[in-house]
Scaffold this motif. Structure first.
Motif, mmCIF file in Angstrom:
data_model
loop_
_atom_site.group_PDB
_atom_site.id
_atom_site.type_symbol
_atom_site.label_atom_id
_atom_site.label_comp_id
_atom_site.label_asym_id
_atom_site.label_seq_id
_atom_site.Cartn_x
_atom_site.Cartn_y
_atom_site.Cartn_z
ATOM 1 N N LEU A 1 0.999 -1.311 0.055
ATOM 2 C CA LEU A 1 0.165 -0.027 0.058
ATOM 3 C C LEU A 1 0.935 1.189 0.072
ATOM 4 C CD1 LEU A 1 -2.616 -0.411 2.974
ATOM 5 C CD2 LEU A 1 -2.992 -0.490 0.344
ATOM 6 N N GLU A 2 0.536 2.367 -0.823
ATOM 7 C CA GLU A 2 1.090 3.509 -0.652
ATOM 8 C C GLU A 2 0.263 4.512 -0.059
ATOM 9 O OE1 GLU A 2 3.736 6.592 -3.705
ATOM 10 O OE2 GLU A 2 2.929 4.727 -4.392
ATOM 11 N N ASP A 3 0.738 5.325 0.921
ATOM 12 C CA ASP A 3 0.011 6.171 1.486
ATOM 13 C C ASP A 3 -0.020 7.685 0.832
ATOM 14 O OD1 ASP A 3 2.042 7.606 2.551
ATOM 15 O OD2 ASP A 3 1.613 7.052 4.917
ATOM 16 N N ILE A 4 -0.827 8.749 1.361
ATOM 17 C CA ILE A 4 -0.799 9.947 0.584
ATOM 18 C C ILE A 4 0.634 10.582 0.744
ATOM 19 C CG2 ILE A 4 -3.005 10.555 0.440
ATOM 20 C CD1 ILE A 4 -2.958 11.877 3.087
ATOM 21 N N GLN A 5 1.534 10.306 1.745
ATOM 22 C CA GLN A 5 2.952 10.926 1.777
ATOM 23 C C GLN A 5 3.846 9.903 0.892
ATOM 24 O OE1 GLN A 5 1.577 10.366 5.356
ATOM 25 N NE2 GLN A 5 0.525 12.462 4.902
ATOM 26 N N GLY A 6 3.220 8.858 0.246
ATOM 27 C CA GLY A 6 4.193 8.111 -0.392
ATOM 28 C C GLY A 6 4.943 6.979 0.287
ATOM 29 N N GLU A 7 4.604 6.919 1.289
ATOM 30 C CA GLU A 7 5.143 5.820 2.314
ATOM 31 C C GLU A 7 4.547 4.650 1.801
ATOM 32 O OE1 GLU A 7 6.700 7.233 6.568
ATOM 33 O OE2 GLU A 7 4.740 6.631 6.604
ATOM 34 N N LEU A 8 5.419 3.390 1.842
ATOM 35 C CA LEU A 8 5.202 2.175 1.549
ATOM 36 C C LEU A 8 4.971 1.222 2.488
ATOM 37 C CD1 LEU A 8 7.032 1.835 -1.761
ATOM 38 C CD2 LEU A 8 5.084 2.479 -2.035
ATOM 39 N N THR A 9 3.977 0.699 2.648
ATOM 40 C CA THR A 9 3.973 -0.642 3.690
ATOM 41 C C THR A 9 3.362 -1.952 3.063
ATOM 42 O OG1 THR A 9 1.518 -0.070 4.301
ATOM 43 C CG2 THR A 9 3.154 1.312 5.648
ATOM 44 N N LEU A 10 3.266 -2.841 3.744
ATOM 45 C CA LEU A 10 2.768 -4.217 3.577
ATOM 46 C C LEU A 10 1.518 -3.697 3.782
ATOM 47 C CD1 LEU A 10 5.272 -6.845 5.181
ATOM 48 C CD2 LEU A 10 4.579 -6.503 2.739
ATOM 49 N N ASN A 11 0.516 -4.508 2.804
ATOM 50 C CA ASN A 11 -0.744 -4.104 3.134
ATOM 51 C C ASN A 11 -1.742 -4.912 3.681
ATOM 52 O OD1 ASN A 11 -0.827 -6.554 1.616
ATOM 53 N ND2 ASN A 11 -1.991 -5.943 -0.238
#
Length: 157
Positions: free
Chosen positions: A82-92
């Protein structure tokens, strides 16, 4: 409305005051308390971090995990990231896709950097991360215990 326990408020006040301490005075104490607590901690009996916090990912984490799963990085991203609005990527999602039922990690040897470093209680930057330390203490019993012991062994005025 935020309802914080007295303990959380004391932890927050301590961590804020800690920011004024010289890192070179504090870091040896932090390191020794971290090592002490983690020799007495069985993370596999808890795994609350893997169950409640989506792991942050770096580009190199993604490449490494994708290669391990024999997936092109783009496919891995589509499937697991997943990519949040700040562009941070996390496992979904939580619990983590790679968490086994016995609380072991199916990608442990190549796990994301954020997982390897969690709960960041042996890092020089600890002093500067009040919000992160509070959040981690709320999730991780070891991080909470480290903070509790620091308050006793490194009292602040």
């Amino acid at each position: 409305m935020n309802h914080h326990s007295e303990k959380e408020l004391e932890q927050k006040a301590y961590l804020i005051a800690l920011r004024k301490v010289k890192k070179e005075l504090f870091y040896p104490v932090l390191t020794s308390v971290h090592e002490e607590v983690f020799t007495q901690t069985d993370c596999l009996s808890c795994a609350k971090c893997c169950k409640t916090i989506p792991a942050l990912l770096t580009r190199s984490d993604i490449k490494r995990l994708a290669a391990h799963l024999n997936l092109p990085p783009k496919t891995f991203v589509r499937k697991y990231v997943l990519e949040d609005i700040q562009g941070e990527l996390t496992l979904n999602g939580v619990p983590c896709t790679f968490l086994n039922s016995d609380n072991t990690c199916s990608v442990y040897d190549i796990r994301p950097e954020a997982c390897r470093r969690y709960p960041h209680t042996d890092e020089v930057g600890y002093i500067d991360r009040t919000a992160l330390n509070l959040a981690n203490a709320a999730v991780c019993p070891a991080a909470d215990e480290i903070l509790t012991r620091l308050q006793k062994s490194f009292p602040l005025p």
